[in-house]
Design a protein around this motif. Structure first.
Motif, PDB file in Angstrom:
ATOM      1  N   SER A  35       0.846  -1.195   0.000  1.00 28.40           N
ATOM      2  CA  SER A  35       0.000   0.000   0.000  1.00 28.40           C
ATOM      3  C   SER A  35       0.883   1.247   0.000  1.00 28.40           C
ATOM      4  O   SER A  35       2.104   1.166   0.156  1.00 28.40           O
ATOM      5  N   GLU A  36       0.252   2.403  -0.145  1.00 33.03           N
ATOM      6  CA  GLU A  36       0.996   3.661  -0.182  1.00 33.03           C
ATOM      7  C   GLU A  36       1.752   3.930   1.108  1.00 33.03           C
ATOM      8  O   GLU A  36       2.770   4.621   1.096  1.00 33.03           O
ATOM      9  N   ASP A  37       1.266   3.379   2.245  1.00 32.59           N
ATOM     10  CA  ASP A  37       1.975   3.608   3.507  1.00 32.59           C
ATOM     11  C   ASP A  37       3.264   2.787   3.597  1.00 32.59           C
ATOM     12  O   ASP A  37       4.069   2.981   4.505  1.00 32.59           O
ATOM     13  N   GLY A  38       3.463   1.864   2.652  1.00 33.32           N
ATOM     14  CA  GLY A  38       4.669   1.047   2.620  1.00 33.32           C
ATOM     15  C   GLY A  38       4.758   0.005   3.716  1.00 33.32           C
ATOM     16  O   GLY A  38       5.773  -0.679   3.841  1.00 33.32           O
ATOM     17  N   LYS A  39       3.698  -0.140   4.507  1.00 37.77           N
ATOM     18  CA  LYS A  39       3.716  -1.067   5.641  1.00 37.77           C
ATOM     19  C   LYS A  39       2.758  -2.235   5.474  1.00 37.77           C
ATOM     20  O   LYS A  39       2.972  -3.295   6.052  1.00 37.77           O
ATOM     21  N   ARG A  40       1.701  -2.026   4.713  1.00 37.27           N
ATOM     22  CA  ARG A  40       0.675  -3.063   4.587  1.00 37.27           C
ATOM     23  C   ARG A  40       0.641  -3.612   3.165  1.00 37.27           C
ATOM     24  O   ARG A  40       0.898  -2.903   2.201  1.00 37.27           O
ATOM     25  N   VAL A  41       0.275  -4.902   3.089  1.00 37.49           N
ATOM     26  CA  VAL A  41       0.135  -5.561   1.802  1.00 37.49           C
ATOM     27  C   VAL A  41      -1.258  -5.251   1.258  1.00 37.49           C
ATOM     28  O   VAL A  41      -2.266  -5.561   1.899  1.00 37.49           O
ATOM     29  N   MET A  42      -1.297  -4.615   0.098  1.00 37.08           N
ATOM     30  CA  MET A  42      -2.568  -4.320  -0.558  1.00 37.08           C
ATOM     31  C   MET A  42      -3.131  -5.582  -1.197  1.00 37.08           C
ATOM     32  O   MET A  42      -4.324  -5.851  -1.140  1.00 37.08           O
ATOM     33  N   HIS A  43      -2.236  -6.359  -1.818  1.00 35.59           N
ATOM     34  CA  HIS A  43      -2.663  -7.602  -2.463  1.00 35.59           C
ATOM     35  C   HIS A  43      -1.443  -8.494  -2.643  1.00 35.59           C
ATOM     36  O   HIS A  43      -0.370  -8.023  -2.996  1.00 35.59           O
ATOM     37  N   ALA A  44      -1.627  -9.799  -2.394  1.00 39.56           N
ATOM     38  CA  ALA A  44      -0.577 -10.780  -2.653  1.00 39.56           C
ATOM     39  C   ALA A  44      -1.207 -12.048  -3.189  1.00 39.56           C
ATOM     40  O   ALA A  44      -2.338 -12.385  -2.841  1.00 39.56           O
ATOM     41  N   ASN A  45      -0.481 -12.717  -4.061  1.00 44.94           N
ATOM     42  CA  ASN A  45      -0.861 -14.036  -4.574  1.00 44.94           C
ATOM     43  C   ASN A  45       0.208 -15.014  -4.113  1.00 44.94           C
ATOM     44  O   ASN A  45       1.400 -14.778  -4.342  1.00 44.94           O
ATOM     45  N   LEU A  46      -0.231 -16.095  -3.481  1.00 45.19           N
ATOM     46  CA  LEU A  46       0.684 -17.129  -3.016  1.00 45.19           C
ATOM     47  C   LEU A  46       0.268 -18.468  -3.613  1.00 45.19           C
ATOM     48  O   LEU A  46      -0.875 -18.890  -3.436  1.00 45.19           O
ATOM     49  N   ALA A  47       1.193 -19.109  -4.298  1.00 47.75           N
ATOM     50  CA  ALA A  47       0.947 -20.444  -4.839  1.00 47.75           C
ATOM     51  C   ALA A  47       1.354 -21.456  -3.780  1.00 47.75           C
ATOM     52  O   ALA A  47       2.444 -21.370  -3.210  1.00 47.75           O
ATOM     53  N   LEU A  48       0.459 -22.412  -3.502  1.00 44.06           N
ATOM     54  CA  LEU A  48       0.765 -23.453  -2.535  1.00 44.06           C
ATOM     55  C   LEU A  48      -0.094 -24.673  -2.792  1.00 44.06           C
ATOM     56  O   LEU A  48      -1.246 -24.540  -3.204  1.00 44.06           O
ATOM     57  N   PHE A  49       0.492 -25.836  -2.577  1.00 43.97           N
ATOM     58  CA  PHE A  49      -0.205 -27.109  -2.728  1.00 43.97           C
ATOM     59  C   PHE A  49      -0.901 -27.240  -4.087  1.00 43.97           C
ATOM     60  O   PHE A  49      -1.976 -27.822  -4.191  1.00 43.97           O
TER      61      PHE A  49
END
Length: 141
Positions: free
Chosen positions: A40-54
């Motif tokens: 995010s703009e605050d540089g501290k929080r994740v706005m969006h993430a994609n994680l591949a697993l299993f």
């Protein structure tokens, strides 16, 4: 060649507090691959993430109450309202995934055991409040 996850027709999109720490946990506990994340703009929080697993994928983001988002993390909501079910091929896979998640900092909800529905099954809670169910078929007696 870029990693291409098997994106299922139904996909979990989870909300956490401390998104970067959550990504690191899922990488360690489940062998997740971070295929994308945007801060995010605050540089501290994740706005969006994609994680591949299993063989599939989850999406995650931090809480953003200032935008009127009605989705809260289990820590804010007072607990998880769903479990994320991971279907594994073999019973030993449940025990191995459970042990790896425990070593990474998860807590036990239900230890691995053979169930009446002919599965090896366990439940864990990650440090961010989400419940993960690990499931594999066992041979019928």
């Amino acid at each position: 060649m870029a990693f291409e996850p098997n994106v299922p027709p139904i996909q979990a999109h989870i909300c956490v507090k401390h998104g970067l720490a959550a990504i690191a946990f899922y990488e360690k506990a489940f062998g997740a691959v971070n295929t994308f994340h945007q801060m995010s703009e605050d540089g501290k929080r994740v706005m969006h993430a994609n994680l591949a697993l299993f063989g599939g994928e989850i999406m995650l983001h931090d809480e953003f109450p200032e935008f009127g988002m009605s989705i809260s993390s289990p820590k804010t909501a007072g607990g998880a309202s769903v479990a994320i079910n991971i279907n594994l091929p073999k019973p030993d896979d449940v025990d191995q995934a459970y042990a790896k998640a425990m070593a990474a900092g998860a807590s036990t909800v239900m230890e691995p055991q053979d169930t009446f529905w002919q599965a090896r099954y366990a439940r864990i809670q990650d440090p961010f409040g989400h419940i993960w169910a690990l499931n594999a078929p066992v041979a019928k007696a």
